[in-house]
Design an enzyme around this catalytic site. Structure first.
Site, PDB file in Angstrom:
ATOM      1  CE  LYS A  10      -3.964  -2.118   2.372  1.00  0.00           C
ATOM      2  NZ  LYS A  10      -4.899  -1.992   3.532  1.00  0.00           N
ATOM      3  CE1 TYR A  50      -9.293  -2.950   0.341  1.00  0.00           C
ATOM      4  CE2 TYR A  50      -8.306  -1.134  -0.853  1.00  0.00           C
ATOM      5  CZ  TYR A  50      -8.184  -2.223  -0.014  1.00  0.00           C
ATOM      6  OH  TYR A  50      -6.947  -2.580   0.469  1.00  0.00           O
ATOM      7  CG  ASN A 113      -3.563  -1.966   6.987  1.00  0.00           C
ATOM      8  OD1 ASN A 113      -3.481  -1.633   5.811  1.00  0.00           O
ATOM      9  ND2 ASN A 113      -4.573  -2.674   7.454  1.00  0.00           N
ATOM     10  CG  HIS A 116      -5.388  -6.186  -0.052  1.00  0.00           C
ATOM     11  ND1 HIS A 116      -6.626  -6.071   0.532  1.00  0.00           N
ATOM     12  CD2 HIS A 116      -5.492  -7.195  -0.975  1.00  0.00           C
ATOM     13  CE1 HIS A 116      -7.453  -6.954  -0.016  1.00  0.00           C
ATOM     14  NE2 HIS A 116      -6.787  -7.648  -0.932  1.00  0.00           N
ATOM     15  CD  GLU A 127      -8.913  -9.207  -3.145  1.00  0.00           C
ATOM     16  OE1 GLU A 127      -7.772  -9.559  -2.753  1.00  0.00           O
ATOM     17  OE2 GLU A 127      -9.804  -8.849  -2.357  1.00  0.00           O
TER      18      GLU A 127
HETATM   19  P1  ADP Z   1      -7.934  -6.393   6.081  1.00  0.00           P
HETATM   20  O1  ADP Z   1      -7.108  -5.522   5.154  1.00  0.00           O
HETATM   21  O2  ADP Z   1      -7.124  -6.852   7.272  1.00  0.00           O
HETATM   22  O3  ADP Z   1      -8.608  -7.520   5.352  1.00  0.00           O
HETATM   23  P2  ADP Z   1     -10.544  -5.107   6.139  1.00  0.00           P
HETATM   24  O4  ADP Z   1     -10.868  -5.921   4.945  1.00  0.00           O
HETATM   25  O5  ADP Z   1     -11.488  -5.164   7.302  1.00  0.00           O
HETATM   26  O6  ADP Z   1      -9.076  -5.467   6.702  1.00  0.00           O
HETATM   27  O7  ADP Z   1     -10.405  -3.570   5.737  1.00  0.00           O
HETATM   28  C1  ADP Z   1      -9.790  -3.217   4.511  1.00  0.00           C
HETATM   29  C2  ADP Z   1      -8.845  -2.068   4.769  1.00  0.00           C
HETATM   30  O8  ADP Z   1      -9.597  -0.919   5.170  1.00  0.00           O
HETATM   31  C3  ADP Z   1      -7.837  -2.274   5.921  1.00  0.00           C
HETATM   32  O9  ADP Z   1      -6.702  -3.023   5.548  1.00  0.00           O
HETATM   33  C4  ADP Z   1      -7.497  -0.837   6.266  1.00  0.00           C
HETATM   34  O10 ADP Z   1      -6.561  -0.267   5.346  1.00  0.00           O
HETATM   35  C5  ADP Z   1      -8.844  -0.138   6.100  1.00  0.00           C
HETATM   36  N1  ADP Z   1      -9.579  -0.095   7.365  1.00  0.00           N
HETATM   37  C6  ADP Z   1     -10.222  -1.115   7.984  1.00  0.00           C
HETATM   38  N2  ADP Z   1     -10.798  -0.717   9.144  1.00  0.00           N
HETATM   39  C7  ADP Z   1     -10.510   0.597   9.256  1.00  0.00           C
HETATM   40  C8  ADP Z   1     -10.818   1.603  10.235  1.00  0.00           C
HETATM   41  N3  ADP Z   1     -11.543   1.310  11.313  1.00  0.00           N
HETATM   42  N4  ADP Z   1     -10.363   2.856  10.026  1.00  0.00           N
HETATM   43  C9  ADP Z   1      -9.646   3.162   8.920  1.00  0.00           C
HETATM   44  N5  ADP Z   1      -9.321   2.270   7.966  1.00  0.00           N
HETATM   45  C10 ADP Z   1      -9.731   1.010   8.130  1.00  0.00           C
HETATM   46 MG    MG Z   2     -10.038  -7.501   3.851  1.00  0.00          MG
END
Ligand code: ADP
Ligand code: MG
Length: 141
Positions: A10, A50, A113, A116, A127
């Site tokens: 990312k 997304y 973070n 992905h 994807e």
């Molecule tokens: P993951 O990437 O671990 O699968 P999710 O699919 O729940 O997590 O969410 C997709 C992405 O959205 C996350 O990796 C993160 O970048 C962002 N995200 C998720 N929850 C939050 C939040 N509470 N606040 C801000 N960004 C978030």
């Molecule tokens: Mg996810």
């Protein structure tokens, strides 16, 4: 269980010069790189990728973040790849991620973070197809 999954490095990973470190981490964890590219997402492409999160409160922030700089989609191969990569990257929020995981080591916060990873074989197939043609995958076998 499929042996392929999709990772995306990312914008925070790119901005913090962590591309090499994260790729090294993935290789050391036993993943093989099948295909890789660097792309700049737009509101349309990041939004479509997304789409599943469209109703979530962080959707707009997530789409804007993913457009900040180029990102690096990577097709990774390993036995039971989806589960293995989720384990390697750790929890969504780095504060909750296990020691030694990619997000614990490199992520800034829950939104920024670093990486992905697909969350099911079905989504991995979708994807991978989002970023790579069949020719690109086969050519790298
Ligand atoms: P993951 O990437 O671990 O699968 P999710 O699919 O729940 O997590 O969410 C997709 C992405 O959205 C996350 O990796 C993160 O970048 C962002 N995200 C998720 N929850 C939050 C939040 N509470 N606040 C801000 N960004 C978030
Ligand atoms: Mg996810």
């Amino acid at each position: 269980m499929s042996n392929k999954t999709l990772a995306i490095l990312k914008p925070d990973c790119v901005q913090n010069n962590n591309i090499g470190k994260v790729i090294d981490h993935l290789l050391n964890a036993g993943f093989k790189i099948v295909a890789m590219k660097m792309v700049k997402l737009t509101k349309e492409t990041a939004g479509a990728f997304y789409e599943v999160h469209k109703e979530r409160p962080f959707y707009g922030e997530l789409v804007d973040f993913m457009m900040e700089t180029r990102v690096v989609p990577i097709v990774l191969e390993k036995e039971n790849a989806v589960v293995a990569l989720r384990e390697t990257i750790g929890a969504t929020d780095p504060a909750e991620a296990a020691d030694g995981t990619v997000r614990k080591l490199y992520a800034e916060n829950k939104g920024r973070n670093t990486i992905h990873a697909s969350d099911s074989d079905e989504n991995a197939a979708r994807e991978i197809g989002f970023f790579f043609s069949e020719t690109e995958i086969i050519a790298n076998k």
